[in-house]
Design an enzyme around this catalytic site. Sequence first.
Site, PDB file in Angstrom:
ATOM      1  CD  GLU A   1      -1.809  -2.312   1.720  1.00 44.25           C
ATOM      2  OE1 GLU A   1      -0.622  -2.559   2.061  1.00 44.25           O
ATOM      3  OE2 GLU A   1      -2.745  -3.121   1.887  1.00 44.25           O
TER       4      GLU A   1
ATOM      5  CG  PHE B   1      -9.739  -9.036  11.528  1.00 45.22           C
ATOM      6  CD1 PHE B   1      -8.487  -9.412  12.009  1.00 45.22           C
ATOM      7  CD2 PHE B   1      -9.991  -9.135  10.165  1.00 45.22           C
ATOM      8  CE1 PHE B   1      -7.507  -9.876  11.144  1.00 45.22           C
ATOM      9  CE2 PHE B   1      -9.025  -9.613   9.299  1.00 45.22           C
ATOM     10  CZ  PHE B   1      -7.781  -9.982   9.791  1.00 45.22           C
ATOM     11  CD  GLN B   2      -7.355  -6.882   7.757  1.00 44.96           C
ATOM     12  OE1 GLN B   2      -8.264  -6.688   6.954  1.00 44.96           O
ATOM     13  NE2 GLN B   2      -6.203  -7.420   7.406  1.00 44.96           N
TER      14      GLN B   2
ATOM     15  CE  LYS C   1     -18.182  -6.504   4.104  1.00 43.42           C
ATOM     16  NZ  LYS C   1     -17.367  -6.906   2.959  1.00 43.42           N
TER      17      LYS C   1
ATOM     18  CG  MET D   1      22.819  12.506   2.602  1.00 45.31           C
ATOM     19  SD  MET D   1      24.037  13.564   1.789  1.00 45.31           S
ATOM     20  CE  MET D   1      23.109  14.133   0.368  1.00 45.31           C
TER      21      MET D   1
END
Lengths: 562, 164
Positions: free
Chosen positions: A50, A112-113, A162, A476
């Site tokens: 993602e 959940f999630q 949802k 760097m």
Amino acid sequence: MSKLTGAQILLRMLKEEGVDTIFGYPGGVVLDIYDELARTDLKHILVRHEQGAVHATDGYARATGKVGVCLVTSGPGATNTVTGIATANMDSIPIVVITGQVPTKLIGNDAFQEVDIVGITRPCTKHNYLVKDVKNLAKTIKEAFHIARSGRPGPVLIDLPKDISIAKTSFKLPDDIELRSYNPTYVPNRKQLQKVVDLIKKAKKPLIFSGGGVNLSRAHQELTELAQKNKIPVTSTLMGLGGFSGMDPLWLGMLGMHGTYRANMSVSECDLMIAVGVRFDDRVTGKTDEFAPYAKIVQIDIDPTSIQKNIQVQVPVVGDCKISLELLNQMIAQEDMGKFKPEHKQWLDRIDNWRKTTPLAYDQKDVIKPQYVIEKLFELTKGEAIITTEVGQNQMWAAQYYHFTEPGRFISSGGLGTMGFGLPAAVGAQVGAPDKIVVDIAGDGSIQMNIQEMATAVQYNLPVKVVILNNGFLGMVRQWQQLFYNRCYSSTKFQHTPDFVKLAEAYGAVGLRATKPEEVEKVLKEGLACNKAVIMDFVVEPEECVYPMVPAGAPISKMLLV
Amino acid sequence: MTKKHILSILVDNEPGVLSRIAGLFSGRGYNIESLCVAETNEPLVSRITMVTKGDTAILEQIKKQVNKIINVIKVADLTDQDFVERELVLLKVSAKPENRAEILRITDIFRGQIVDVGQEHFTINITGDAEKITAILTLLKPFGIREIARTGSIAMFRENKPKS
């Protein structure tokens, strides 16, 4: 009136906003949206992480000037977007991120999630929404796009539970958005602009300092007119590269920590600085008390918070860069400029002298110098490629040695400095600009932060070119350790690095390698000619440093040159 | 020069708005001395009254940054203007029999009310501006202040005075 589900409304509204491409990754709570998506002609680019989705969306937005859209699931899907959102926020990139959320009834129950992504992203978005009623969905989406693209652009997140994507409601196109609490000022105050004209008339050592705002508002032509008609030299921030042609004789190069000698000296000696679309970041100003000490400073910006934040300016102008510069050019054209002659011969000669005595330089001997690779790349692409970068030395050398001629050509994480940005951003840029050559200039460190997006590039036949400046170090950080920490290379040497050629092949891409200076051109030519994704691994001088360098907190006239 | 400022901020009356403002202050290291939020006569709008501190440059940034939040409708800085300020304080003070008369007298002078009384305490309700509150707290301190609940300041511009 027809009833539509939330998922259908979302996709319909995306079409209304002119979206044709989404970057995303499916999951439990966005299944209904993905199911609906399969029945539309919206192009969906399935990324591999993602974070990659948001960077690709961002790269797409920067390359095309359009609002990018990204769609992910709740919980970890949403948290993985945070780095990408913060990156876009710091660089003012218009994107809309749609995250799924657990059903409204479960919100707050540690489902959940479930994660409070609206809470998490509040400080790193321009605005965000949790949609709790399907009736508000269409309007919310319209508002989100309006906010993302207007004013000082930025990322907007919409959290969509949802049950809202399943719920049905009668759909009507929302009216035009009017927000009484949000009305950016586009047209500047003419009195303020008149002060700018008056200052230009008096100036003997004028300088234009342009930034990301010029690229975002595509004000490059207006800026070029201002510079060329009045013979005012131009320097820019990293984000401003491409806002003025890197090939123009008035171009000084980038300023700041790794700015050119002539740019930093010009800032330190100019008597008028016209700052356009910049925010005086610490990497630009160095020690603020000694920044442009002899200059009257004019600052043009659409975001009032950028003005008087780090540097006190004498003439603030709140307005869109393009509109402001257009007006300014008109006013100058109508003005009796009196004694003002657009020559500043002494000033331009002085700058030219700096250019001659102290140019950007490196010494190409037996081992490949990273700067040489970029100079060759510039030569072979005739300066017409879209260049994305990772972060660190690769980014600075790209900024110094590739010369950009228009906005949308240099795509880099300037504000946040996000390693792992370049490859997914290149994927997004290539989707948005299929006919352009897109090159990610990377280091061996940062390329490994989102290397998985090679699979995305291969899956969608995106011929993204990755140029790895492989020095075996986190270059760097190593450079800072060399210069400021007695060469104590604590945790900056990679004891193991994958074979990038084999890795490219494993992904189904092409892998090429150059280990000697004489191979550089051949590898670049072969890679650029290739119509597949390709990784070019350049084994470069391990301890090369980026110069000039202004130590953190020092005035920018105090540069380390070697 | 660091100075106290009272900001009156009109915002959309929506969940999360207070958090946007509070988050801005903590994220940018600005100071909140007190904060008071409630709905206005317009149900879709809330007023946040905030007391903050900073020099002129910081205050200018604070006002601009707050204004930049999408849900913020208006920011007004009341400092250096003609305004009315009030704060409500509930004070629980130890009140031994020998001190009761003195405490009542002080309360009276400050136009407070006793809203709860017990064997050993008074609870006093006091309203006023910051100076008045400080003054009564100083006077009652010797008796033993057990608990304080303060609302934080609320404030409003005075209407323009008629021209004389």
